[in-house]
Design an enzyme around this catalytic site. Structure first.
Site, PDB file in Angstrom:
ATOM      1  N   CYS A 208      -0.226 -47.270  -3.619  1.00 30.94           N
ATOM      2  CA  CYS A 208      -0.056 -48.452  -4.462  1.00 30.94           C
ATOM      3  C   CYS A 208      -0.435 -49.710  -3.691  1.00 30.94           C
ATOM      4  O   CYS A 208      -0.101 -49.835  -2.511  1.00 30.94           O
ATOM      5  CB  CYS A 208       1.396 -48.525  -4.920  1.00 30.94           C
ATOM      6  N   LEU A 209      -1.077 -50.624  -4.370  1.00 25.74           N
ATOM      7  CA  LEU A 209      -1.430 -51.894  -3.749  1.00 25.74           C
ATOM      8  C   LEU A 209      -0.179 -52.690  -3.385  1.00 25.74           C
ATOM      9  O   LEU A 209      -0.206 -53.493  -2.462  1.00 25.74           O
ATOM     10  CB  LEU A 209      -2.312 -52.712  -4.708  1.00 25.74           C
TER      11      LEU A 209
ATOM     12  N   HIS B 191       4.874 -50.245 -13.400  1.00 22.43           N
ATOM     13  CA  HIS B 191       4.884 -51.617 -12.878  1.00 22.43           C
ATOM     14  C   HIS B 191       5.347 -52.604 -13.942  1.00 22.43           C
ATOM     15  O   HIS B 191       6.052 -53.572 -13.631  1.00 22.43           O
ATOM     16  CB  HIS B 191       3.494 -52.035 -12.386  1.00 22.43           C
TER      17      HIS B 191
ATOM     18  N   GLY C 133      -6.353 -48.990 -10.273  1.00 23.13           N
ATOM     19  CA  GLY C 133      -5.551 -49.539 -11.357  1.00 23.13           C
ATOM     20  C   GLY C 133      -4.757 -50.729 -10.856  1.00 23.13           C
ATOM     21  O   GLY C 133      -4.466 -50.846  -9.662  1.00 23.13           O
TER      22      GLY C 133
END
Length: 138
Positions: free
Chosen positions: A60-61, A106, A12
């Site tokens: 999470c990126l 986010h 995502g």
């Protein structure tokens, strides 16, 4: 956005993570199995969330190499627009519900580590700083 998500081996991505101030999420839970089935969520809104919670290990990126268990609503109902501007309503549970909540956070400037206890968040941030120092030194 989909290409950026795949390049980072994520499931995502919110537009704000790549510098786009738009309320757009892309997601592909199937890519974990080598398939590609990207979904687009424009202006998503959670209209209902269950009181019962589910725990998933999240990463999470935006916070690389940190993985922690996070509790979120086990089931949600959300509305969103697709790429053609058509309105949809989605009931989700499991990984889909977790991922939607994670990516929608986010859009509000919230990271998954913000859901952790002070101690776990502090430890995660120290680990992130250490990894950054090692990367910068190497």
């Amino acid at each position: 956005m989909v290409d950026s998500m795949y390049a980072a081996d994520g499931i995502g991505l919110a537009a704000v993570q790549i510098g786009e101030p738009r309320r757009i999420i892309v997601m592909d839970l199937d890519q974990r199995n080598g398939n590609k089935n990207p979904r687009h969520f424009i202006n998503p809104v959670i209209v209902w969330a269950s009181e019962d919670l589910a725990t998933f290990e999240e990463g999470c990126l935006s916070v690389p190499e940190i993985w922690e268990d996070v509790e979120r609503a086990a089931r949600i109902k959300a509305t969103y627009l697709d790429r053609d501007g058509k309105t949809h309503e989605l009931e989700a549970d499991g990984l889909l519900a977790t991922c939607l909540q994670h990516e929608m956070d986010h859009l509000e400037g919230v990271l998954f580590i913000d859901h952790l206890s002070k101690l776990k968040r502090s430890l995660a941030l120290r680990k992130l700083q250490k990894a950054k120092r090692l990367k910068d030194a190497g």
